[in-house]
Design a protein around this motif. Sequence first.
Motif, PDB file in Angstrom:
ATOM      1  N   CYS A 115      -4.768 -18.122  21.231  1.00 35.67           N
ATOM      2  CA  CYS A 115      -5.440 -18.794  20.113  1.00 35.67           C
ATOM      3  C   CYS A 115      -6.950 -18.548  20.233  1.00 35.67           C
ATOM      4  O   CYS A 115      -7.558 -18.902  21.246  1.00 35.67           O
ATOM      5  CB  CYS A 115      -5.158 -20.292  20.139  1.00 35.67           C
ATOM      6  SG  CYS A 115      -5.860 -21.171  18.724  1.00 35.67           S
ATOM      7  N   PRO A 116      -7.567 -17.950  19.226  1.00 35.67           N
ATOM      8  CA  PRO A 116      -9.004 -17.607  19.326  1.00 35.67           C
ATOM      9  C   PRO A 116      -9.894 -18.816  19.107  1.00 35.67           C
ATOM     10  O   PRO A 116     -10.673 -18.862  18.144  1.00 35.67           O
ATOM     11  CB  PRO A 116      -9.170 -16.562  18.223  1.00 35.67           C
ATOM     12  CG  PRO A 116      -8.152 -16.929  17.200  1.00 35.67           C
ATOM     13  CD  PRO A 116      -6.980 -17.486  17.952  1.00 35.67           C
ATOM     14  N   CYS A 117      -9.769 -19.794  19.943  1.00 37.36           N
ATOM     15  CA  CYS A 117     -10.580 -21.008  19.810  1.00 37.36           C
ATOM     16  C   CYS A 117     -12.028 -20.718  20.175  1.00 37.36           C
ATOM     17  O   CYS A 117     -12.306 -19.915  21.070  1.00 37.36           O
ATOM     18  CB  CYS A 117     -10.050 -22.112  20.719  1.00 37.36           C
ATOM     19  SG  CYS A 117      -8.402 -22.691  20.276  1.00 37.36           S
ATOM     20  N   GLU A 118     -12.912 -21.409  19.489  1.00 38.14           N
ATOM     21  CA  GLU A 118     -14.321 -21.308  19.838  1.00 38.14           C
ATOM     22  C   GLU A 118     -14.593 -22.235  21.009  1.00 38.14           C
ATOM     23  O   GLU A 118     -14.317 -23.431  20.950  1.00 38.14           O
ATOM     24  CB  GLU A 118     -15.191 -21.687  18.639  1.00 38.14           C
ATOM     25  CG  GLU A 118     -15.054 -20.722  17.471  1.00 38.14           C
ATOM     26  CD  GLU A 118     -15.962 -21.099  16.329  1.00 38.14           C
ATOM     27  OE1 GLU A 118     -16.726 -22.075  16.485  1.00 38.14           O
ATOM     28  OE2 GLU A 118     -15.905 -20.415  15.284  1.00 38.14           O
ATOM     29  N   SER A 119     -15.141 -21.685  22.066  1.00 33.66           N
ATOM     30  CA  SER A 119     -15.362 -22.467  23.278  1.00 33.66           C
ATOM     31  C   SER A 119     -16.853 -22.724  23.467  1.00 33.66           C
ATOM     32  O   SER A 119     -17.673 -21.803  23.402  1.00 33.66           O
ATOM     33  CB  SER A 119     -14.805 -21.731  24.502  1.00 33.66           C
ATOM     34  OG  SER A 119     -15.074 -22.455  25.680  1.00 33.66           O
ATOM     35  N   ARG A 120     -17.204 -23.977  23.679  1.00 33.91           N
ATOM     36  CA  ARG A 120     -18.581 -24.312  23.997  1.00 33.91           C
ATOM     37  C   ARG A 120     -18.884 -23.900  25.430  1.00 33.91           C
ATOM     38  O   ARG A 120     -18.010 -23.904  26.288  1.00 33.91           O
ATOM     39  CB  ARG A 120     -18.820 -25.809  23.817  1.00 33.91           C
ATOM     40  CG  ARG A 120     -18.783 -26.264  22.380  1.00 33.91           C
ATOM     41  CD  ARG A 120     -19.226 -27.702  22.268  1.00 33.91           C
ATOM     42  NE  ARG A 120     -18.302 -28.592  22.967  1.00 33.91           N
ATOM     43  CZ  ARG A 120     -17.217 -29.120  22.415  1.00 33.91           C
ATOM     44  NH1 ARG A 120     -16.916 -28.831  21.158  1.00 33.91           N
ATOM     45  NH2 ARG A 120     -16.436 -29.934  23.092  1.00 33.91           N
TER      46      ARG A 120
END
Length: 1498
Positions: A1420-1425
């Motif tokens: 899943c291409p989640c945006e990671s902080r």
Amino acid sequence: MRHKVKWWCSLSLVQHRTTVVFILFSLFPTLLGVYTQEHDINMPHQEVEFWARKIGNHIFHLSNAFALYNDIKDNFHSRDATLQENDGLQLVKEMASDVTNMMKFKVDAVNRIMNVAEEASLDKYKQDEAVDYFNAKRLNPSPDIPQEAIDDKNYRNLSLLSNSHFDGIPINESVSSVHVPTNVYAKAPDVINAIRWSGRLDRTFKSNYELDPTLSWQYFGSSTGFLRQYPASEWVMDEKDPDLYDARLRSWYIQAASSPKDMVILLDVSGSMTGLRKEIAIHVVLNILETLNENDFVNIFNFSTETTELVSCFNDSLVQANMENIGEFKKALKTIETKEIANFSKALIKAFELLQRSNSKYNKSGQGSQCNQAIMVVTDGAPDNYEKIFSTYNWPHFQVRVFTYLIGREEKKKRDLSWMACANKGYFVQVTTLAEVREQVLRYIPVMARPMVMYQEDHHHIWTGVYADIAHERHGHIVDPKQIEWLWEVREGKRQRDRTENYQKLQKLVKDSSSLTNIHALQDKWQVENFLRYGEFGLSSRSIARIKAAKMRKMRRQRLRRRDIQNFTLKPEVREKIKHEIEIMLKRRVKRDVLVLIPNRIHDYDLWKHHKRLLREQEKLEKWYEDIRMGRRGAPGLKEGYRLMTSVAVPVFDRKKTSNITERVLVNESVWVLRKRETKTANLLGVAGTDVPIREIEKLVPPYKLGVNGYSFMVNSNGYVIYHPDLRPVFQDILKPNYNSVDFAEVELTDYENEARANDSELLEMAGWRDYYSKLRKELVEQNPAERMMNVKIHLDDMKRVVQRTQKYFAQKISGTPFSLGIAMPDGYGKYKVHGQIELTREIQDRRAGDVMDHFSTGNWSLHPDWVYCEYKYDQHQEDQSPEALIKEFLSRAQKPNWKWRSTRTRPPPDPIMNQAQHKRWKPSMGSDERKDNYYCDKDLVQSLLFDARATNVYSREVKIEDKIKDKNPVAIYIMLLSMGSQNFGITTAFVATRSGLTRWIDNPSESSSSNGNSKERHFMKVHNRAIDEVWYKRAVDYYKEDQDAYVYSVPFDAATRDPDEVLVTATRAIFVEENEYRMAPAAVVGVTIKHRKFVDFFKNETYKCPSYPSRDSSCKKAKTCESTSLNCYLLDDNGFIIASENEDDTGKFFGTLEGTIMESLVQSEVYKKIQVFDYQAVCLDTQEKNSMASILTTPIQTLKWFANWMMGNVFWVLVKTQLYTLWDPNEAWAYAQGQWDPNAAPTDEVTYSKGPINHQSTFGEYQEMFPDEAVITEESSGEGSGKYPEEDGSGREGSGEEEIALYEGILEYEVQDYLDGIPTEDTKRTESPDVVGDFPPLEKLKKKGYPIQLAYINKTHPRPCDKTVYLYKLQSKKLKQDGLYKPVKGKLSNCHTNGCGRPFSVQKVISTNLILVAVNSLCPCESRKVDIEPVEVEHNETTSCNRLLMQHYRKRPQSCVNYHPDEHEIKLCGGAGSLGPSSVALLTLLLAHIYNSMMQS
């Protein structure tokens, strides 16, 4: 009916269709989320649990076997090691008693110097009698100096021998040497006379040193300006740099010369104070500030029509004259503007009212000195004498002295200002040039000292706070720590030079680009910027990171070597070779400053550098360094090369009541005549003192008595730290602006502190449950015995790790000083200590025991380099030996007859009323042989060392497999045999370190032979040989409470930038001696080092397997292993750093920089605990403001006025600093802030190239010599793991960035720090195609016009003290347990993408380690902080920033205060017009000569 049925069927059909549609719509979100559900199902939680258990079992048994953990632990228990309770209060009393006795010796020594000096000053000499003395700046001329110059400058030869007691500096114990500052005329009659009679002090100096061999430098600082120092040594300094050292501005002189004072400085900023007058006035104020110390209080007011504080924060108050507050005044002085008319009445009234409030009997806060008070008026003239104001506020008690400084040459303005000073027990001077500012300012100090001098008998001795020793050869010459700003300017100049050199290379390349493989790089602004920084094209972000990391490691090694270049021992074959080269050099008359040769040492820095170059040319530099014993690393009291110390000093009074003085008298308006007359005086002759290095104090507080994680500290009456393990006085190799005013509350971080300084007032005032801390600090200041307990946060590894701990504190006063000694020991295991000793005499007498050195027969071993096991007391000229060589020598001597232990405990000095016989018994006279053999040994430490050596004597060089598997369980035997067939899992070294400072190790031949042969890194155990002071030792002991079976793993933070074959994993485990679960103490720590590459191979091999299959094959479901592209697996340590992953570029980084959102989830799941830590000793870098270059065209008249003022001010500033050569030598030019040019920006825009500070490493030559032809790694990164590097935002804070760069912040050096700012990376979205050109003009135009000059400029930075904060992380192992077993923590980042997918993850504790295994679904291409652990500045608004500066901790005023004598009014000397006397003439002559030499050289 048929219709009904048909209708029903039709209805049913519609209903069915509707139902189907409804079901489809209801299932649509589910179908959309099928991706997530599928991967929820496929998340291998059970597999992760299996992998973690198997990895933990394997490395646990293997490490135990190779480190021989059980054997060593059994030896400690079977050898009758017992536990003893630590009585902290009794321990600190004994230590304080030892320190007190040592301090009494120092006080007695300076008292003897003072008595002899006062008697010697009464001797009468003929004025024309020759003076025989050794000028410290004119010793041992080099051969290339012409004989005429030697005779003219009175050079003298003096035998100098290196002495380890004086840090290896060549000295002569027979005589003293004299240093005369540049601003003092050495042939002035009063200077010559004082040098003459002070020569009698030599005998006293020698006698003191004979009586107390621990004495450091002894000195007498004369009020005339010179310094007499014993023992004699050369004053080493660079030929190009000025000698600005003046003893009268040192803290020991200033504090002893007068009692504490409250001072108000009134600076006239009216319209007449412009141009040169303004510059002189500012320098007068700056020099006044230089004469203040931490016991003084001050404020500065600008006055014209209105009177306002120079620093708005210091509103209507006096502030302590510490370095931080003085820095605020200096910064504000740069911004003053002159205007309007001076109103003296308002200014004087405001000053008197402020001083009255400060001196009120109701002021019980400790703020303000409540002793001497003074008003300093700096002006170009006063219209009246304001007698009415003085009669109202100051008469008849004359509590406030008034000192007036007339700026300018106008004689008519003298009368009123002279009257003000004379009528108020002050002094008047007229300052006409910048060259005489210092001498004129220093005239006020003897006036303040008059009451003390007149009482004669009251010679109060003072103790200074901690300060950095002046004799520090950091740049090849002596550096005054007060010149911090000047040093920073020098570094900025060096940084500008480097960029200019690259700019010049770039200009040549653009004209002749034939050597470039990619010509389009010349038009790429990112490539051009990299070239200006690094000097090469085509560097990837990873290449840049490796360049910086390699240079950092190289400079670390240079730092270690630099500490011992003054005194090192060579192997005989190397020594002979170098002696032969020396003879060749002498025949060729190679230039050198001073050359002193003795059989075993070389003491010549230039010569040493020359040999270094010779050997480098022969490609033998590394081998040569291996032959040199590197000596002590990080010695006590030595902070990044600076020698920290305190000093005791006492004033020396003139016993004559009257003096003959010569006055200039104005007969009429144009005629001056000289007249002699006898008048009553009270003269201060000077100050006598001696240094007490911090390392000498720490020797009397041996760390082994406090145990691991225990420490000692010392605090003075202001609450400032004298020494403390968390005192960090150096920032990028230069002293911090407030290094000597670090409060105890700033180094002990309480566990309940959640906001920066938010509870400081509570620490000082609160009387509730949190009063422990306030009581502890107050009792330290009050010098009361103390016993407290606190919960604190301890940071480790350059503030990358944190430990929460309960500690017990004990404190005791050091009698006769303003200091309190404290110790801190961990609660729990710190309550007890292991007691195990071998009685040496019995061991020697027991013939069955054999030689005591047999206990050191196996493996390699070393001792703690900073601890004193045995040491010679007197003879420091013998061959410098390592601790290992010394212990061998003393153990050999112990086996001879008449061996006696010599106690390290100090004894009180002799009583002054002792007769000669009693004194002889107290201190029997010794011949030279007896003196040479006079030694002492720490009996407890040596006998504990022998016990530990016997217990750890297990590392045989030939260990059979049968021995390793003996008494092991079947699982351990299986793992051992399995590993034997796979090259031992990469274990390179097994080691053990003990409580007595012993470190033993043995290398694994199968691994070390292949890795160490070509390695440039020193052996791990030779670098990390400090036993209980090593971080891996401390962490292992602390983690024992979490898991007694666990090994604590770590890797270097910069592992990703190193050669992968040289990266090692360190695993350590503590050995405790236990009686029950409450009574235990650490005895040792065992461990292994493992090749990281093989460790990762093992990690992959295990996590790429399915538990149900014996090996990886086609039937294994790769989707459920770490081999799958959908699964990322990591091994994290207990602070969140990556120990192993599938990508080697991740090694050593903080997990949050890669998976910040997952890290936050681990915190929410209570896997990790987030702990906030504050750094109150931080330094931030401000980019100095600059105006647009276009503004020059808008107001030419204003520009000309600005230019004239700038030229006038800076010319005279340069005159005072004697740096005029920079006007002719462009290589020495300072870096001024300039506008930067952006080819893409509008014509009026600017681009700020944010630059960091530098570290001027001229100690090891110029930049080219430091890194000659260094190989640069240019391979391109694969793109994995690369990211942005930290950038500075102009405010001094460092932004987030990848750990491979950010990890260096605390110890960055010049070359590295210059690269840390605004680095373009591969992540930057820009066009990479060489066909696209748009960054610069076309190539043909570039070849004609070249690059704009703005590209060569840097942005100047300026350091300032600030507060920083950082969140660190700590694993909570107990949260991972269920029913006593570690279970996986299952989590998921839900709906973290627009398509509704999530990222499940699984966490499992790796048994018997401090590690966790984290598996994260990556599809899943989640945006990671990004979660970083780099400290950031705490943002203070104007109010909180002022509160920080005005924060007034409780302090204790000095007990001695002498500010009044009833007969002082009889002294009529209150000043006169300043004239260009001999000292000023000498200064200007020297300056002109210096300018001429610089011009000739250029």
